[in-house]
Write an enzyme that holds these catalytic residues in place. Structure first.
Site, mmCIF file in Angstrom:
data_model
loop_
_atom_site.group_PDB
_atom_site.id
_atom_site.type_symbol
_atom_site.label_atom_id
_atom_site.label_comp_id
_atom_site.label_asym_id
_atom_site.label_seq_id
_atom_site.Cartn_x
_atom_site.Cartn_y
_atom_site.Cartn_z
ATOM 1 N N HIS A 95 44.768 33.174 41.617
ATOM 2 C CA HIS A 95 44.994 33.542 40.219
ATOM 3 C C HIS A 95 44.300 32.508 39.335
ATOM 4 O O HIS A 95 44.319 31.318 39.653
ATOM 5 C CB HIS A 95 46.500 33.568 39.915
ATOM 6 C CG HIS A 95 46.799 34.262 38.625
ATOM 7 N ND1 HIS A 95 46.826 33.615 37.417
ATOM 8 C CD2 HIS A 95 47.042 35.569 38.358
ATOM 9 C CE1 HIS A 95 47.085 34.486 36.456
ATOM 10 N NE2 HIS A 95 47.228 35.691 37.000
ATOM 11 N N ILE A 113 47.817 35.215 48.072
ATOM 12 C CA ILE A 113 47.343 35.876 46.852
ATOM 13 C C ILE A 113 47.974 35.233 45.623
ATOM 14 O O ILE A 113 49.081 34.701 45.698
ATOM 15 C CB ILE A 113 47.659 37.401 46.914
ATOM 16 C CG1 ILE A 113 47.074 38.142 45.702
ATOM 17 C CG2 ILE A 113 49.139 37.674 47.066
ATOM 18 C CD1 ILE A 113 47.095 39.669 45.840
ATOM 19 N N CYS A 114 47.226 35.265 44.509
ATOM 20 C CA CYS A 114 47.763 34.869 43.196
ATOM 21 C C CYS A 114 48.001 33.353 43.149
ATOM 22 O O CYS A 114 47.050 32.590 43.243
ATOM 23 C CB CYS A 114 49.040 35.681 42.934
ATOM 24 S SG CYS A 114 49.650 35.621 41.246
ATOM 25 N N ALA A 115 49.253 32.907 43.003
ATOM 26 C CA ALA A 115 49.541 31.469 42.990
ATOM 27 C C ALA A 115 49.638 30.889 44.392
ATOM 28 O O ALA A 115 49.617 29.656 44.570
ATOM 29 C CB ALA A 115 50.840 31.200 42.234
#
Lengths: 182, 182
Positions: free
Chosen positions: B122, B101-103
């Site tokens: 992200h 998730i995200c980075a």
């Protein structure tokens, strides 16, 4: 700079505690995590978090708001802590914000702070909270200085509402973009 | 019992890490939090979390899935950890789930695991991830054994998708009610 106190007791709900602390710090608010017992404190799902200081060391004068995470055991442990009840009385007397999510509104209810107020809570403590308050099923409810919410699934909305109250709607819009929040 | 590994490095995004661990444990999944350095590990917003063990002690055979939280510094620190890259190779070879998730999808991208895959991330690492992958702006994307998502604001949906893949939709419905998740 705005300052917010987050009290933590063993059994705290981890998503709620961490979402409040993280989102408020992203907004530039100074958040102090104050534990009822020596660190690390273990949450309701076994995650251990280190507090910044002991709740006994806290002076209400240093804060603009208190935001209390849920977790039924964590809230029961907070109820036993005399310093927390004294703090809530001082926050109320000085008309500072008091936020509570999940099971935490039941603590405010027992402290006599919800009489006639519009509030919400986790469904599991609804009956208790609804005895003296005007109960709502909204995900976040603000009535005067009392801000309440329902559970881990509403923690992000709750934290963003606390940011809005202290920092304004523009800050919330900015945060939502970075958080990828709807 | 299903078992999930959550690797943690200094600078991890706290909401993402804690939401994954908390929600999966609520589902009855055994979650192991493995740190790259001695505990407690400090997250991107200063929250210190104690890991269950060191990432060096981990054996891939013990897990059904790895779920990697974001936080740009945390992900950079994970990229430097040789044991993590070896683990990702083993998870891929054995066709086990890899969530990021995200980075964190940028880590999978650099490890060469996203070629031709449908993924998200992200927005801040979109350009990098989109080089070899088929990029989507959906909040959670599943392509084979690769599960990706976007940020703290999508962490709950991401965690519930991981539960669905390991435990089924009924478990998700049950959790949503307790979490007060929409």
């Amino acid at each position: 700079v705005k300052r917010v106190l987050v009290p933590l007791a063993p059994g705290f709900e981890e998503i709620e505690a961490v979402t409040i602390i993280d989102v408020l710090r992203r907004a530039g608010i100074e958040v102090t995590v104050a534990g009822t017992s020596p660190s690390p404190l273990q949450g309701s799902r076994g995650i251990r978090v280190v507090a910044d200081l002991s709740l006994d060391q806290v002076d209400q004068a240093d804060f603009d708001m208190i935001a209390i995470p849920g977790g039924s055991q964590g809230v029961e442990n907070l109820k036993k802590h005399p310093q927390l009840l004294a703090l809530l009385g001082e926050f109320t007397a000085r008309s500072k914000y008091i936020g509570a999510i999940c099971a935490a509104p039941s603590l405010l209810s027992e402290a006599g702070l919800l009489c006639g107020k519009q509030v919400t809570s986790h469904p599991s403590v609804k009956a208790q909270v609804a005895k003296t308050a005007l109960y709502s099923d909204e995900r976040v409810v603000v009535d005067g200085k009392i801000v309440t919410s329902r559970g881990p699934g509403t923690a992000m909305e709750f934290a963003l509402k606390l940011v809005e109250l202290l920092m304004g709607k523009e800050k919330v819009a900015e945060l939502k973009e970075a958080l990828v929040s709807p």
